[in-house]
Motif scaffolding. Structure first.
Motif, PDB file in Angstrom:
ATOM      1  N   ASP A   4       5.544  37.791  -7.278  1.00  0.00           N
ATOM      2  CA  ASP A   4       6.189  36.535  -7.624  1.00  0.00           C
ATOM      3  C   ASP A   4       7.462  36.369  -6.798  1.00  0.00           C
ATOM      4  N   PRO A   5       7.812  35.116  -6.484  1.00  0.00           N
ATOM      5  CA  PRO A   5       9.072  34.898  -5.768  1.00  0.00           C
ATOM      6  C   PRO A   5      10.240  35.394  -6.615  1.00  0.00           C
ATOM      7  N   PHE A   6      11.214  35.951  -5.963  1.00  0.00           N
ATOM      8  CA  PHE A   6      12.389  36.463  -6.655  1.00  0.00           C
ATOM      9  C   PHE A   6      13.197  35.270  -7.151  1.00  0.00           C
ATOM     10  N   PRO A   7      13.470  35.178  -8.465  1.00  0.00           N
ATOM     11  CA  PRO A   7      14.100  33.978  -9.018  1.00  0.00           C
ATOM     12  C   PRO A   7      15.610  33.886  -8.793  1.00  0.00           C
ATOM     13  N   ILE A   8      16.204  34.839  -8.097  1.00  0.00           N
ATOM     14  CA  ILE A   8      17.646  34.855  -7.882  1.00  0.00           C
ATOM     15  C   ILE A   8      17.966  34.344  -6.490  1.00  0.00           C
ATOM     16  N   LYS A   9      18.945  33.476  -6.422  1.00  0.00           N
ATOM     17  CA  LYS A   9      19.391  32.940  -5.139  1.00  0.00           C
ATOM     18  C   LYS A   9      20.787  33.482  -4.840  1.00  0.00           C
ATOM     19  N   PRO A  10      21.121  33.626  -3.551  1.00  0.00           N
ATOM     20  CA  PRO A  10      22.451  34.123  -3.185  1.00  0.00           C
ATOM     21  C   PRO A  10      23.550  33.179  -3.682  1.00  0.00           C
ATOM     22  N   ASP A  11      24.726  33.719  -3.863  1.00  0.00           N
ATOM     23  CA  ASP A  11      25.910  32.942  -4.230  1.00  0.00           C
ATOM     24  C   ASP A  11      25.737  32.154  -5.523  1.00  0.00           C
ATOM     25  N   THR A  12      25.074  32.756  -6.507  1.00  0.00           N
ATOM     26  CA  THR A  12      24.917  32.130  -7.819  1.00  0.00           C
ATOM     27  C   THR A  12      25.479  33.073  -8.877  1.00  0.00           C
ATOM     28  N   ASN A  13      25.688  32.545 -10.062  1.00  0.00           N
ATOM     29  CA  ASN A  13      26.134  33.387 -11.170  1.00  0.00           C
ATOM     30  C   ASN A  13      25.107  34.480 -11.475  1.00  0.00           C
ATOM     31  N   GLU A  14      23.826  34.127 -11.384  1.00  0.00           N
ATOM     32  CA  GLU A  14      22.773  35.105 -11.650  1.00  0.00           C
ATOM     33  C   GLU A  14      22.842  36.250 -10.642  1.00  0.00           C
ATOM     34  N   TYR A  15      23.059  35.896  -9.387  1.00  0.00           N
ATOM     35  CA  TYR A  15      23.161  36.914  -8.342  1.00  0.00           C
ATOM     36  C   TYR A  15      24.348  37.838  -8.624  1.00  0.00           C
ATOM     37  N   GLU A  80      19.506  43.512  -1.900  1.00  0.00           N
ATOM     38  CA  GLU A  80      19.894  43.881  -0.536  1.00  0.00           C
ATOM     39  C   GLU A  80      19.148  43.030   0.487  1.00  0.00           C
ATOM     40  N   SER A  81      17.893  42.703   0.207  1.00  0.00           N
ATOM     41  CA  SER A  81      17.130  41.832   1.109  1.00  0.00           C
ATOM     42  C   SER A  81      17.756  40.445   1.172  1.00  0.00           C
ATOM     43  N   LEU A  82      18.192  39.931   0.017  1.00  0.00           N
ATOM     44  CA  LEU A  82      18.882  38.641   0.012  1.00  0.00           C
ATOM     45  C   LEU A  82      20.154  38.717   0.843  1.00  0.00           C
ATOM     46  N   ASP A  83      20.923  39.793   0.649  1.00  0.00           N
ATOM     47  CA  ASP A  83      22.157  39.979   1.427  1.00  0.00           C
ATOM     48  C   ASP A  83      21.849  40.003   2.922  1.00  0.00           C
ATOM     49  N   SER A  84      20.803  40.707   3.295  1.00  0.00           N
ATOM     50  CA  SER A  84      20.431  40.814   4.709  1.00  0.00           C
ATOM     51  C   SER A  84      20.058  39.453   5.286  1.00  0.00           C
ATOM     52  N   LEU A  85      19.306  38.670   4.529  1.00  0.00           N
ATOM     53  CA  LEU A  85      18.918  37.351   5.015  1.00  0.00           C
ATOM     54  C   LEU A  85      20.119  36.429   5.157  1.00  0.00           C
ATOM     55  N   VAL A  86      21.031  36.482   4.211  1.00  0.00           N
ATOM     56  CA  VAL A  86      22.240  35.654   4.314  1.00  0.00           C
ATOM     57  C   VAL A  86      23.018  36.044   5.567  1.00  0.00           C
ATOM     58  N   GLN A  87      23.205  37.339   5.779  1.00  0.00           N
ATOM     59  CA  GLN A  87      23.929  37.807   6.966  1.00  0.00           C
ATOM     60  C   GLN A  87      23.187  37.408   8.239  1.00  0.00           C
ATOM     61  N   ALA A 127       5.239  36.530   4.761  1.00  0.00           N
ATOM     62  CA  ALA A 127       5.190  35.527   3.697  1.00  0.00           C
ATOM     63  C   ALA A 127       6.410  35.639   2.793  1.00  0.00           C
ATOM     64  N   GLN A 128       6.815  36.871   2.473  1.00  0.00           N
ATOM     65  CA  GLN A 128       8.003  37.057   1.650  1.00  0.00           C
ATOM     66  C   GLN A 128       9.248  36.587   2.386  1.00  0.00           C
ATOM     67  N   ALA A 129       9.337  36.886   3.660  1.00  0.00           N
ATOM     68  CA  ALA A 129      10.491  36.452   4.450  1.00  0.00           C
ATOM     69  C   ALA A 129      10.537  34.927   4.519  1.00  0.00           C
ATOM     70  N   ASP A 130       9.390  34.288   4.716  1.00  0.00           N
ATOM     71  CA  ASP A 130       9.344  32.827   4.766  1.00  0.00           C
ATOM     72  C   ASP A 130       9.810  32.222   3.443  1.00  0.00           C
ATOM     73  N   ALA A 131       9.404  32.830   2.325  1.00  0.00           N
ATOM     74  CA  ALA A 131       9.821  32.332   1.010  1.00  0.00           C
ATOM     75  C   ALA A 131      11.327  32.492   0.819  1.00  0.00           C
ATOM     76  N   LEU A 132      11.865  33.630   1.248  1.00  0.00           N
ATOM     77  CA  LEU A 132      13.305  33.850   1.129  1.00  0.00           C
ATOM     78  C   LEU A 132      14.087  32.884   2.022  1.00  0.00           C
ATOM     79  N   ASP A 135      14.187  29.566   0.339  1.00  0.00           N
ATOM     80  CA  ASP A 135      15.152  29.585  -0.769  1.00  0.00           C
ATOM     81  C   ASP A 135      16.582  29.435  -0.263  1.00  0.00           C
ATOM     82  N   ILE A 136      16.918  30.129   0.804  1.00  0.00           N
ATOM     83  CA  ILE A 136      18.272  30.045   1.360  1.00  0.00           C
ATOM     84  C   ILE A 136      18.543  28.642   1.880  1.00  0.00           C
ATOM     85  N   GLU A 137      17.565  28.063   2.565  1.00  0.00           N
ATOM     86  CA  GLU A 137      17.740  26.711   3.084  1.00  0.00           C
ATOM     87  C   GLU A 137      17.903  25.714   1.946  1.00  0.00           C
TER      88      GLU A 137
END
Length: 143
Positions: A4-15, A80-87, A127-132, A135-137
């Motif tokens: 399942d897609p990870f329901p947490i987005k960077p720079d959110t309260n949930e994150y 950490e994957s989210l952090d890496s994608l943001v960076q 596919a996971q990278a494309d989904a992430l 989400d960032i966009e």
């Protein structure tokens, strides 16, 4: 969590709250303690903990929230994957994607250090990278 897609987005309260709980996975915290340690308001923490619990990312006992130790490593890896994608995207020069060969200007993205993984896993990882990336966009469009 499986595929399942990870329901947490960077720079959110949930994150922020989940990152805190994962970093301190050996303990449980009340909403008041989480608010004090994450600089989130008590109201934001209450709503955030409810959402994280509903997504099955954290556990709750007697108003104390914690990360299940058996899932802590997976959650840490996903954060950490989210952090890496943001960076990764922050390192891209503005509007460079509009020019041919823009991808050559980006640093390599390999958060797990598995660049030499067998080809069979690449489609799932792509596919996971494309989904992430999507989400960032989406996050950036709503800002």
């Amino acid at each position: 969590m499986s595929d399942d897609p990870f329901p947490i987005k960077p720079d959110t309260n949930e994150y922020r709250a989940l990152s805190f709980l994962v970093a301190h996975r050996e303990y449980g915290f009340t909403p008041h303690e989480i608010a004090a340690r994450t600089a989130l308001s008590k109201t934001a923490v209450s709503n955030t903990m409810d959402r994280l619990f509903e997504h099955g990312l954290i556990e709750r006992v007697d108003n104390v929230y914690y990360v299940d130790p058996s899932r802590a490593s997976e959650l840490k890896r996903r954060l950490e994957s989210l952090d890496s994608l943001v960076q990764f995207f922050e390192s891209a020069p503005d509007d460079s994607y509009a020019e041919k060969g823009w991808e050559q200007e980006l640093p390599p993205f390999d958060p797990d250090g598995k660049a030499d993984a067998p080809e069979g896993n690449s489609k799932t990882a792509e596919a996971q990278a494309d989904a992430l990336i999507a989400d960032i966009e989406d996050c950036r469009r709503t800002e």
